[in-house]
Write an enzyme that holds these catalytic residues in place. Structure first.
Site, short mmCIF file in Angstrom:
data_model
loop_
_atom_site.label_atom_id
_atom_site.label_comp_id
_atom_site.label_asym_id
_atom_site.label_seq_id
_atom_site.Cartn_x
_atom_site.Cartn_y
_atom_site.Cartn_z
N SER A 116 0.86 -1.19 0.00
CA SER A 116 0.00 0.00 0.00
C SER A 116 0.89 1.23 0.00
CB SER A 116 -0.85 0.01 1.28
OG SER A 116 -1.53 1.23 1.42
N TYR A 176 -1.48 -0.03 10.69
CA TYR A 176 -1.70 -0.57 9.34
C TYR A 176 -0.45 -0.36 8.47
CZ TYR A 176 -3.76 -0.97 4.62
OH TYR A 176 -4.03 -1.31 3.31
N1 LIG Z 1 -8.71 0.06 -0.62
C1 LIG Z 1 -7.61 0.76 -0.45
O1 LIG Z 1 -7.64 2.01 -0.28
C2 LIG Z 1 -6.27 0.10 -0.47
C3 LIG Z 1 -5.14 0.92 -0.64
C4 LIG Z 1 -3.89 0.31 -0.63
C5 LIG Z 1 -3.77 -1.05 -0.48
N2 LIG Z 1 -4.89 -1.82 -0.34
C6 LIG Z 1 -4.70 -3.25 -0.17
O2 LIG Z 1 -5.34 -3.91 -1.24
C7 LIG Z 1 -5.75 -5.22 -0.82
C8 LIG Z 1 -7.21 -5.44 -1.18
O3 LIG Z 1 -7.95 -4.52 -0.40
P1 LIG Z 1 -9.46 -4.13 -0.68
O4 LIG Z 1 -9.49 -2.66 -0.61
O5 LIG Z 1 -9.98 -4.83 -1.85
O6 LIG Z 1 -10.12 -4.67 0.68
P2 LIG Z 1 -11.51 -5.40 1.03
O7 LIG Z 1 -11.77 -5.15 2.48
O8 LIG Z 1 -12.54 -5.02 0.06
O9 LIG Z 1 -11.10 -6.94 0.84
C9 LIG Z 1 -10.23 -7.59 1.73
C10 LIG Z 1 -10.71 -9.00 1.93
O10 LIG Z 1 -9.81 -9.68 2.83
C11 LIG Z 1 -10.59 -10.58 3.59
N3 LIG Z 1 -9.93 -11.02 4.82
C12 LIG Z 1 -9.78 -10.32 5.97
N4 LIG Z 1 -9.21 -11.09 6.91
C13 LIG Z 1 -9.02 -12.30 6.36
C14 LIG Z 1 -8.48 -13.52 6.84
N5 LIG Z 1 -8.05 -13.65 8.11
N6 LIG Z 1 -8.41 -14.58 6.00
C15 LIG Z 1 -8.87 -14.47 4.73
N7 LIG Z 1 -9.40 -13.35 4.22
C16 LIG Z 1 -9.47 -12.27 5.03
C17 LIG Z 1 -11.86 -9.79 3.89
O11 LIG Z 1 -12.91 -10.64 4.33
C18 LIG Z 1 -12.11 -9.11 2.57
O12 LIG Z 1 -12.98 -9.87 1.76
C19 LIG Z 1 -5.47 -5.27 0.68
O13 LIG Z 1 -4.24 -5.93 0.90
C20 LIG Z 1 -5.34 -3.82 1.07
O14 LIG Z 1 -4.54 -3.63 2.22
C21 LIG Z 1 -6.13 -1.27 -0.33
#
Ligand SMILES: NC(=O)c1ccc[n+]([C@@H]2O[C@H](COP(=O)([O-])OP(=O)(O)OC[C@H]3O[C@@H](n4cnc5c(N)ncnc54)[C@H](O)[C@@H]3O)[C@@H](O)[C@H]2O)c1
Length: 256
Positions: free
Chosen positions: A137, A150
């Site tokens: 991220s 985080y």
């Molecule tokens: N959305 C943002 O702004 C953003 C920015 C930078 C990085 N990211 C990263 O991108 C990736 C995807 O994020 P997103 O925004 O699609 O998030 P999201 O919350 O939509 O999806 C994350 C998924 O991870 C699952 N999860 C959580 N704990 C878990 C566990 N113990 N075992 C299995 N699954 C589990 C959740 O149930 C969820 O379905 C993540 O790694 C996030 O940190 C997101």
């Protein structure tokens, strides 16, 4: 799409970018295995999309991860591409966030990556091909106040993935470390429900599809670091060359 393989595994496929990647790849004729702790989310991702197969897996449980990966390989075949998306994102001041919550976040965001890497990567290396896509991220590159717990997990993801890439640089596997800025997915609700930094409202929200497009673009170019937009590229440069200026701006915006 810079991807000629057939079998894809996505952790965190029950929501957000994992869900979108699963649907895109299934629509392109790939067989996609998705892991998530959220059974309802998994089912919703797969509904109406042939080619999406789902497993309820808690990414913090190493044995369960290894067993599920073996099942995927038995059922679908060797994994050609991995997306490590599973994560949580509770925010707060470091002295106010519960230690338990921060340990859980590290176990999911970083520990989960360790498990899925050890379950999937050896077979890619043995076959001399594969795409290994790790979601760090911008928060792991450029920390800000209220996101420290985080950010620490995402810095761990970035350092782990960078080292993994260099240790296996001649393996034939393509590695990507994705550093999105704030992107419009349900993950943001977790931040908003806890402690939302004003800094995160400074730029515009990125569309999840733009992040996935940037991954394809940079894999094709052989680029390891994926900064999906201009702001994230500039942010990474600023972090390296002018961290004091950034912290000055953060204090000004947050008001403390
Ligand atoms: N959305 C943002 O702004 C953003 C920015 C930078 C990085 N990211 C990263 O991108 C990736 C995807 O994020 P997103 O925004 O699609 O998030 P999201 O919350 O939509 O999806 C994350 C998924 O991870 C699952 N999860 C959580 N704990 C878990 C566990 N113990 N075992 C299995 N699954 C589990 C959740 O149930 C969820 O379905 C993540 O790694 C996030 O940190 C997101």
């Amino acid at each position: 799409m810079a991807f000629e393989g057939k079998i894809v595994l996505i952790t965190g496929g029950g929501s957000g970018m994992g869900r979108l990647a699963a649907r895109n790849l299934a629509a392109a004729g790939k067989e996609v295995a998705i892991f998530d702790i959220n059974a309802a989310g998994l089912a919703e991702t797969a509904t109406g999309h042939t080619g999406i197969h789902h497993w309820v897996v808690d990414i913090t449980d190493g044995e369960a991860v290894h067993a599920a990966v073996r099942e995927v390989e038995d059922k679908l075949g060797p994994i050609d591409r991995l997306y490590n998306c599973a994560a949580i994102m509770p925010f707060g001041k470091l002295l106010e966030q519960k230690a338990e919550v921060m340990h859980t976040m590290m176990a999911i965001n970083y520990g989960g990556l360790v498990h899925i890497t050890q379950a999937v990567l050896p077979n890619m290396i043995a076959r001399g091909k594969g795409d290994f896509i790790s979601f760090a991220s911008m928060a792991g590159i450029l920390p800000t106040m209220l996101t420290g717990g985080y950010s620490a997990t995402k810095a761990a993801v970035a350092f782990f993935t960078e080292t993994l890439y260099h240790e296996n640089i001649n393996s034939g596997v393509r590695f990507a470390c994705v550093c999105p800025p704030t992107t419009n997915t349900p993950l943001l609700d977790q931040g908003r429900e806890t402690a939302w930094p004003k800094m995160l409202d400074q730029g515009s929200l990125l569309d999840p599809q733009d992040v996935l497009n940037a991954i394809e673009r940079d894999l094709e170019k052989g680029k390891f670091w994926v900064f999906p937009n201009r702001d994230s590229s500039i942010g990474a440069l600023m972090r390296r060359w002018a961290p004091g200026l950034i912290w000055k701006q953060i204090h000004k915006v947050e008001g403390f």
